[in-house]
Scaffold this motif. Structure first.
Motif, PDB file in Angstrom:
ATOM      1  N   ARG A 237       0.825  -1.206   0.000  1.00 37.84           N
ATOM      2  CA  ARG A 237       0.000   0.000   0.000  1.00 37.84           C
ATOM      3  C   ARG A 237       0.860   1.256   0.000  1.00 37.84           C
ATOM      4  O   ARG A 237       0.545   2.232  -0.694  1.00 37.84           O
ATOM      5  CB  ARG A 237      -0.939   0.016   1.214  1.00 37.84           C
ATOM      6  CG  ARG A 237      -1.943   1.170   1.126  1.00 37.84           C
ATOM      7  CD  ARG A 237      -2.827   1.301   2.328  1.00 37.84           C
ATOM      8  NE  ARG A 237      -3.733   2.425   2.162  1.00 37.84           N
ATOM      9  CZ  ARG A 237      -4.397   3.013   3.148  1.00 37.84           C
ATOM     10  NH1 ARG A 237      -4.284   2.548   4.396  1.00 37.84           N
ATOM     11  NH2 ARG A 237      -5.192   4.039   2.902  1.00 37.84           N
ATOM     12  N   SER A 240       2.095   1.716  -3.477  1.00 39.75           N
ATOM     13  CA  SER A 240       1.033   2.178  -4.366  1.00 39.75           C
ATOM     14  C   SER A 240       0.775   3.668  -4.187  1.00 39.75           C
ATOM     15  O   SER A 240       0.639   4.414  -5.168  1.00 39.75           O
ATOM     16  CB  SER A 240      -0.235   1.373  -4.100  1.00 39.75           C
ATOM     17  OG  SER A 240      -1.302   1.840  -4.899  1.00 39.75           O
ATOM     18  N   TRP A 259       6.021   1.155  -8.940  1.00 42.01           N
ATOM     19  CA  TRP A 259       5.120   0.158  -9.535  1.00 42.01           C
ATOM     20  C   TRP A 259       5.876  -1.134  -9.879  1.00 42.01           C
ATOM     21  O   TRP A 259       5.337  -2.231  -9.711  1.00 42.01           O
ATOM     22  CB  TRP A 259       4.466   0.739 -10.782  1.00 42.01           C
ATOM     23  CG  TRP A 259       3.262   1.581 -10.465  1.00 42.01           C
ATOM     24  CD1 TRP A 259       2.304   1.324  -9.517  1.00 42.01           C
ATOM     25  CD2 TRP A 259       2.883   2.812 -11.091  1.00 42.01           C
ATOM     26  NE1 TRP A 259       1.354   2.326  -9.516  1.00 42.01           N
ATOM     27  CE2 TRP A 259       1.675   3.253 -10.469  1.00 42.01           C
ATOM     28  CE3 TRP A 259       3.440   3.589 -12.100  1.00 42.01           C
ATOM     29  CZ2 TRP A 259       1.026   4.422 -10.848  1.00 42.01           C
ATOM     30  CZ3 TRP A 259       2.792   4.760 -12.476  1.00 42.01           C
ATOM     31  CH2 TRP A 259       1.602   5.173 -11.851  1.00 42.01           C
ATOM     32  N   LEU A 266       3.694  -8.710  -5.655  1.00 38.91           N
ATOM     33  CA  LEU A 266       2.355  -9.276  -5.799  1.00 38.91           C
ATOM     34  C   LEU A 266       2.417 -10.728  -6.257  1.00 38.91           C
ATOM     35  O   LEU A 266       3.269 -11.092  -7.078  1.00 38.91           O
ATOM     36  CB  LEU A 266       1.534  -8.452  -6.800  1.00 38.91           C
ATOM     37  CG  LEU A 266       1.171  -7.030  -6.375  1.00 38.91           C
ATOM     38  CD1 LEU A 266       0.469  -6.299  -7.519  1.00 38.91           C
ATOM     39  CD2 LEU A 266       0.285  -7.036  -5.136  1.00 38.91           C
ATOM     40  N   ASP A 270      -2.602 -11.987  -9.476  1.00 37.11           N
ATOM     41  CA  ASP A 270      -3.258 -10.884  -8.777  1.00 37.11           C
ATOM     42  C   ASP A 270      -3.892  -9.932  -9.792  1.00 37.11           C
ATOM     43  O   ASP A 270      -3.281  -9.574 -10.809  1.00 37.11           O
ATOM     44  CB  ASP A 270      -2.233 -10.129  -7.914  1.00 37.11           C
ATOM     45  CG  ASP A 270      -2.910  -9.180  -6.931  1.00 37.11           C
ATOM     46  OD1 ASP A 270      -3.531  -8.200  -7.386  1.00 37.11           O
ATOM     47  OD2 ASP A 270      -2.813  -9.409  -5.711  1.00 37.11           O
ATOM     48  N   LYS A 271      -5.119  -9.534  -9.542  1.00 36.29           N
ATOM     49  CA  LYS A 271      -5.855  -8.683 -10.475  1.00 36.29           C
ATOM     50  C   LYS A 271      -5.224  -7.304 -10.649  1.00 36.29           C
ATOM     51  O   LYS A 271      -5.493  -6.612 -11.639  1.00 36.29           O
ATOM     52  CB  LYS A 271      -7.300  -8.526 -10.007  1.00 36.29           C
ATOM     53  CG  LYS A 271      -8.093  -9.836 -10.017  1.00 36.29           C
ATOM     54  CD  LYS A 271      -9.512  -9.613  -9.542  1.00 36.29           C
ATOM     55  CE  LYS A 271     -10.317 -10.914  -9.576  1.00 36.29           C
ATOM     56  NZ  LYS A 271     -11.705 -10.726  -9.107  1.00 36.29           N
ATOM     57  N   ARG A 272      -4.416  -6.899  -9.705  1.00 38.51           N
ATOM     58  CA  ARG A 272      -3.809  -5.569  -9.783  1.00 38.51           C
ATOM     59  C   ARG A 272      -2.645  -5.501 -10.770  1.00 38.51           C
ATOM     60  O   ARG A 272      -2.229  -4.406 -11.165  1.00 38.51           O
ATOM     61  CB  ARG A 272      -3.326  -5.138  -8.397  1.00 38.51           C
ATOM     62  CG  ARG A 272      -4.453  -4.858  -7.411  1.00 38.51           C
ATOM     63  CD  ARG A 272      -3.924  -4.641  -6.010  1.00 38.51           C
ATOM     64  NE  ARG A 272      -3.494  -5.903  -5.405  1.00 38.51           N
ATOM     65  CZ  ARG A 272      -2.985  -6.015  -4.170  1.00 38.51           C
ATOM     66  NH1 ARG A 272      -2.860  -4.928  -3.427  1.00 38.51           N
ATOM     67  NH2 ARG A 272      -2.621  -7.186  -3.687  1.00 38.51           N
ATOM     68  N   MET A 275      -3.395  -3.703 -14.148  1.00 35.50           N
ATOM     69  CA  MET A 275      -3.559  -2.258 -13.977  1.00 35.50           C
ATOM     70  C   MET A 275      -2.207  -1.587 -13.746  1.00 35.50           C
ATOM     71  O   MET A 275      -1.942  -0.497 -14.279  1.00 35.50           O
ATOM     72  CB  MET A 275      -4.491  -1.980 -12.799  1.00 35.50           C
ATOM     73  CG  MET A 275      -4.751  -0.508 -12.558  1.00 35.50           C
ATOM     74  SD  MET A 275      -5.793  -0.230 -11.115  1.00 35.50           S
ATOM     75  CE  MET A 275      -4.708  -0.801  -9.790  1.00 35.50           C
ATOM     76  N   ILE A 276      -1.332  -2.237 -12.980  1.00 33.15           N
ATOM     77  CA  ILE A 276      -0.010  -1.662 -12.716  1.00 33.15           C
ATOM     78  C   ILE A 276       0.812  -1.604 -13.999  1.00 33.15           C
ATOM     79  O   ILE A 276       1.502  -0.612 -14.268  1.00 33.15           O
ATOM     80  CB  ILE A 276       0.710  -2.485 -11.631  1.00 33.15           C
ATOM     81  CG1 ILE A 276      -0.015  -2.337 -10.289  1.00 33.15           C
ATOM     82  CG2 ILE A 276       2.162  -2.039 -11.488  1.00 33.15           C
ATOM     83  CD1 ILE A 276       0.497  -3.258  -9.204  1.00 33.15           C
ATOM     84  N   SER A 279      -0.314   1.256 -15.966  1.00 32.83           N
ATOM     85  CA  SER A 279       0.149   2.504 -15.349  1.00 32.83           C
ATOM     86  C   SER A 279       1.613   2.762 -15.677  1.00 32.83           C
ATOM     87  O   SER A 279       2.012   3.913 -15.940  1.00 32.83           O
ATOM     88  CB  SER A 279      -0.036   2.432 -13.830  1.00 32.83           C
ATOM     89  OG  SER A 279      -1.395   2.279 -13.481  1.00 32.83           O
ATOM     90  N   ASP A 352      -6.155   4.606 -19.652  1.00 31.26           N
ATOM     91  CA  ASP A 352      -5.805   3.420 -18.870  1.00 31.26           C
ATOM     92  C   ASP A 352      -5.754   2.152 -19.722  1.00 31.26           C
ATOM     93  O   ASP A 352      -5.566   1.053 -19.209  1.00 31.26           O
ATOM     94  CB  ASP A 352      -6.791   3.227 -17.715  1.00 31.26           C
ATOM     95  CG  ASP A 352      -8.220   3.044 -18.188  1.00 31.26           C
ATOM     96  OD1 ASP A 352      -8.486   3.383 -19.357  1.00 31.26           O
ATOM     97  OD2 ASP A 352      -9.054   2.573 -17.393  1.00 31.26           O
TER      98      ASP A 352
END
Length: 404
Positions: A237, A240, A259, A266, A270-272, A275-276, A279, A352
């Motif tokens: 966190r 992030s 990132w 992770l 992992d679903k993140r 997105m990372i 980014s 995005d």
């Protein structure tokens, strides 16, 4: 609430009593002054008549005395008549009392915040139930209006219990949900005074400062997050928040580094992660570090070439081969074929979903006869296969089909 109304009634009664008392004293005083003035005038005239008689100026003194007595009786009312007039004059003050009450109540209703007071009282009555609902994961979620009422009740509760760490924390998080950065920041500051080493509170406070539109708050958040990262460099966190804060301040290298560190921490799947990765590509593009582009060659089959419309428009759309929503789109006027061109992140539909972040692509090229962005019956188009893409190879599409 009842105590407030009792106080209001007492104050109005006191004001009315003062008004009546002042009017009564003034009227009684005026009547008494008039009587004393007439009596003094009578005595003075008697003395003047005595002097005039001694000097031989007046010869009919008894008759003049009787006239003075008659005048005094006329000017000085009898006690009963004076009392009756005084009693009737009291009623003149009643309209003034009514006007005083009406004006006082009217001014209070307009400027005294009665509606706000009633609303606050209602919130106090609802507060226990709202708090129970927000603490119960099985209960129906609170609406934004109910959250705002809960926030007001919580602030009131903290007035009597300012050392309650949990309530200050809840108030700060409610401020974040309600997008009230000022209230959230103040609440977290008070909470950190009670628990200065609480990591979660420090992260919440840093998030509020990062969201702030004040650059000074953003810089303060950056300093706080770097300090937290020194103490625990593997906290996802914190990484992030630091990445987002750096990206918003256009410190792209720091954002990319944070990132990339998150990607290492992770777990797989992992679903993140997706997105990372997007980014990171966005940060590279904004920093001018992204040199990925799609090189494309477009050709026509003989039948399509014979039916090219005058003034037509060519649309090129790139998808990821899974979602029909385009990743990138480009529009060209018709020209000679075969045609060579390139697409990059500047043609992205959404910030995005960058072209450079895709691992496979599918390309559709369509010729619109009337320039419409939506496919029309009879339009010629070509569609490539879903192709793995590393961001550098050249692809080709032939326009060889007609829209049904």
């Amino acid at each position: 609430m009842s105590g407030f109304w009792i106080t209001l009634i007492i104050l109005l009664a006191a004001a009315c009593a003062l008004f009546l008392s002042a009017g009564w004293r003034q009227r009684v005083a005026s009547n008494g002054d008039r009587d004393r003035l007439n009596t003094d005038f009578y005595q003075q005239r008697l003395r003047e008549l005595e002097r005039d008689e001694e000097e031989g100026v007046v010869a009919e003194r008894p008759e003049m005395v009787r006239e003075l007595q008659q005048t005094l009786l006329t000017d000085v009312p009898q006690q009963q008549e004076a009392a009756r007039n005084q009693q009737s004059s009291r009623w003149i003050l009643l309209p003034g009392v009514g006007l005083l009450v009406v004006v006082s109540l009217g001014m209070y209703l307009k400027t005294g915040g009665l509606a706000q007071l009633a609303g606050w009282t209602s919130v106090q009555q609802e507060y226990p139930a709202l708090r129970a609902r927000v603490m119960d994961p099985q209960a129906k979620p609170l609406t934004m209006e109910e959250l705002a009422r809960l926030q007001l009740g919580l602030r009131t509760s903290l007035q009597s219990d300012p050392q309650n760490l949990n309530d200050w924390t809840m108030l700060g998080r409610l401020g974040m949900v309600l997008n009230n950065a000022s209230d959230a920041s103040q609440a977290f500051e008070r909470a950190l005074q009670l628990a200065p080493n609480n990591l979660e509170l420090q992260q919440d406070y840093a998030e509020v400062l990062t969201r702030s539109s004040d650059p000074q708050d953003n810089r303060q958040a950056s300093m706080l997050l770097r300090d937290l990262l020194k103490r625990d460099h593997s906290n996802v966190r914190t990484l992030s928040l630091l990445a987002f804060n750096a990206f918003e301040q256009q410190q792209y290298d720091e954002a990319i580094g944070a990132w990339q560190m998150m990607l290492k921490l992770l777990p797989a799947g992992d679903k993140r992660i997706a997105m990372i990765e997007r980014s990171i590509e966005q940060a590279k593009t904004d920093a001018g570090q992204q040199n990925t582009h799609l090189a494309l060659t477009v050709s026509l089959n003989p039948q399509a070439e014979k039916m090219l419309p005058q003034g037509g428009v060519m649309y090129i759309s790139v998808t990821d081969g899974v979602s029909p929503v385009p990743v990138a789109v480009k529009r060209f006027p018709l020209s000679h074929f075969p045609l060579s061109l390139t697409l990059d992140d500047s043609n992205a539909m959404m910030p995005d979903r960058l072209l450079s972040a895709q691992h496979q692509v599918q390309i559709r090229v369509r010729i619109s006869r009337d320039g419409s962005a939506n496919p029309q019956p009879g339009d010629w188009f070509g569609l490539s296969a879903v192709t793995p893409w590393d961001g550098h190879q050249q692809l080709a599409v032939e326009i060889n089909q007609q829209q049904p």
